[in-house]
Scaffold this motif. Structure first.
Motif, PDB file in Angstrom:
ATOM      1  N   MET A   1      36.162 -10.724 -15.603  1.00 30.09           N
ATOM      2  CA  MET A   1      36.499 -10.709 -14.183  1.00 30.09           C
ATOM      3  C   MET A   1      37.917 -10.182 -13.916  1.00 30.09           C
ATOM      4  O   MET A   1      38.117  -9.363 -13.048  1.00 30.09           O
ATOM      5  CB  MET A   1      36.269 -12.099 -13.601  1.00 30.09           C
ATOM      6  N   ILE A   3      39.755  -7.726 -14.301  1.00 32.28           N
ATOM      7  CA  ILE A   3      40.054  -6.300 -14.416  1.00 32.28           C
ATOM      8  C   ILE A   3      40.497  -5.825 -13.038  1.00 32.28           C
ATOM      9  O   ILE A   3      39.773  -5.979 -12.053  1.00 32.28           O
ATOM     10  CB  ILE A   3      38.821  -5.493 -14.879  1.00 32.28           C
ATOM     11  N   GLU A   5      40.798  -3.171 -10.748  1.00 32.01           N
ATOM     12  CA  GLU A   5      40.178  -1.851 -10.650  1.00 32.01           C
ATOM     13  C   GLU A   5      41.073  -0.832  -9.958  1.00 32.01           C
ATOM     14  O   GLU A   5      41.064   0.341 -10.296  1.00 32.01           O
ATOM     15  CB  GLU A   5      38.838  -1.964  -9.913  1.00 32.01           C
ATOM     16  N   ARG A 275      38.655  -3.388 -21.865  1.00 32.54           N
ATOM     17  CA  ARG A 275      37.942  -3.743 -20.646  1.00 32.54           C
ATOM     18  C   ARG A 275      36.924  -4.858 -20.863  1.00 32.54           C
ATOM     19  O   ARG A 275      36.809  -5.779 -20.049  1.00 32.54           O
ATOM     20  CB  ARG A 275      37.233  -2.517 -20.067  1.00 32.54           C
ATOM     21  N   ALA A 276      36.173  -4.779 -21.934  1.00 35.17           N
ATOM     22  CA  ALA A 276      35.138  -5.785 -22.170  1.00 35.17           C
ATOM     23  C   ALA A 276      35.758  -7.169 -22.345  1.00 35.17           C
ATOM     24  O   ALA A 276      35.250  -8.161 -21.807  1.00 35.17           O
ATOM     25  CB  ALA A 276      34.318  -5.404 -23.403  1.00 35.17           C
ATOM     26  N   GLY A 279      37.098  -8.375 -19.040  1.00 34.28           N
ATOM     27  CA  GLY A 279      35.986  -8.704 -18.163  1.00 34.28           C
ATOM     28  C   GLY A 279      35.381 -10.062 -18.440  1.00 34.28           C
ATOM     29  O   GLY A 279      34.841 -10.713 -17.536  1.00 34.28           O
ATOM     30  N   ASP A 280      35.485 -10.516 -19.689  1.00 28.74           N
ATOM     31  CA  ASP A 280      34.907 -11.810 -20.071  1.00 28.74           C
ATOM     32  C   ASP A 280      35.927 -12.939 -20.074  1.00 28.74           C
ATOM     33  O   ASP A 280      35.563 -14.102 -20.279  1.00 28.74           O
ATOM     34  CB  ASP A 280      34.292 -11.707 -21.472  1.00 28.74           C
ATOM     35  N   TYR A 285      44.267 -10.248 -17.930  1.00 25.85           N
ATOM     36  CA  TYR A 285      44.138  -9.307 -16.817  1.00 25.85           C
ATOM     37  C   TYR A 285      44.471  -7.905 -17.324  1.00 25.85           C
ATOM     38  O   TYR A 285      45.435  -7.732 -18.066  1.00 25.85           O
ATOM     39  CB  TYR A 285      45.092  -9.674 -15.684  1.00 25.85           C
TER      40      TYR A 285
END
Length: 323
Positions: A1, A3, A5, A275-276, A279-280, A285
């Motif tokens: 979460m 990340i 963007e 990123r992975a 994301g988890d 961040y």
């Protein structure tokens, strides 16, 4: 979460949309006055020492600055960051890895990306002064040390958050990137400086360091295979890269940390944008601006960089406070 963007650092001047212009300008041409530091030499348990430069500006809040490869506490990016946080009423502690900061250390050991024991000595030095909130900022190699520290160490609750800037989260792909094209200029500069230190160490400790191998250095492969790994207890270059790459410790982090890695950073390989993992994770961040170069991030009409202004914003944010 976590990340991010859309980075707010998307529109530097046209000149600084070139990765090499940004990187070289920040490293060679940008000037920023060194703060009026006090210096204290910290004696270590193994008989060596490290030097810490600091200004106590606030008895409650402090930030610790971690410099990059072949840098020191007084590099331009550190000076700029220190000045910004002093202006924001923080105390600032900028430490020097062994062999850095103008004074050669006593032992054969130098420094490396996994030297979290020395960083912990700095953290304990700061905590003993009674600060209620302590924050960490690391640049490049210093960012690696910071992430490994957060992933490998039981963190004191007074360490509130951290920011890691231009950080090679996967060391092997970063080392490979520096062998490509114009990036070899940066590699050559690093190896020139490292060779000087190794020659000094070889004179001090001829039984530990092979003087003849130093002249054969052309990349980090030779530095890390023949010097970094054996001097610091790693089986080989590959073992070193595997064990000190934050990619393998990020999942253990439970302190909020922001990684700022520009997509045009000439020092970073494809696996340096985790990123992975971000994301988890509830704590890691990841922000990937399109521009910024390496440890640069110049701002229009400002003597500061986006790195320190974003770090302050992250520290002051309530987004991660729920953790």
């Amino acid at each position: 979460m976590p990340i991010i963007e859309q980075s707010e650092y998307d529109f530097p001047s046209i000149m600084h949309r070139n990765r090499h212009v940004s990187t070289i300008y920040a490293a060679l041409f940008k000037k920023f006055e060194v703060p009026g530091y006090s210096r204290e030499k910290i004696e270590l348990n193994d008989g060596d020492f490290i030097n810490i430069d600091f200004i106590e500006n606030n008895s409650k809040k402090a930030v610790i600055l971690c410099h990059g490869l072949e840098g020191d506490s007084r590099r331009t990016y550190n000076n700029s960051c220190a000045a910004y946080f002093l202006q924001k009423d923080f105390s600032v502690f900028a430490w020097n890895n062994r062999t850095c900061g103008g004074e050669m250390n006593r032992l054969p050991r130098l420094y490396h990306h996994g030297a979290v024991d020395d960083l912990d000595e700095v953290v304990q030095f700061v905590l003993k002064k009674g600060f209620e909130e302590v924050y960490l900022i690391g640049y490049s190699m210093g960012g690696v040390q910071l992430l490994n520290y957060l992933g490998w160490t039981k963190i004191d609750e007074r360490i509130k958050a951290a920011v890691s800037i231009s950080v090679p989260t996967h060391i092997a792909t970063s080392a490979a990137e520096l062998k490509k094209g114009f990036n070899r200029v940066y590699l050559k500069n690093f190896t020139i400086d490292i060779k000087k230190k190794l020659k000094y160490k070889a004179a001090q400790f001829p039984d530990f360091i092979n003087r003849d191998q130093i002249d054969k250095i052309t990349s980090f492969d030779e530095v890390d295979q023949y010097f970094t790994a054996p001097l610091h207890g790693f089986a080989s270059k590959d073992d070193y890269y595997q064990r000190v790459s934050p990619e393998f410790s990020l999942q253990n982090i439970t302190t909020p940390v922001l990684i700022i890695n520009s997509l045009d950073d000439p020092f970073l390989g494809e696996r340096c944008y985790p990123r992975a993992i971000a994301g988890d994770s509830a704590y890691v961040y990841l922000e990937t601006p399109k521009y910024g170069g390496h440890c640069a991030f110049p701002l229009r009409n400002s003597t500061y960089s986006y790195a320190e202004t974003r770090a302050y914003e992250f520290f002051e944010s309530s987004d991660w406070a729920v953790h």
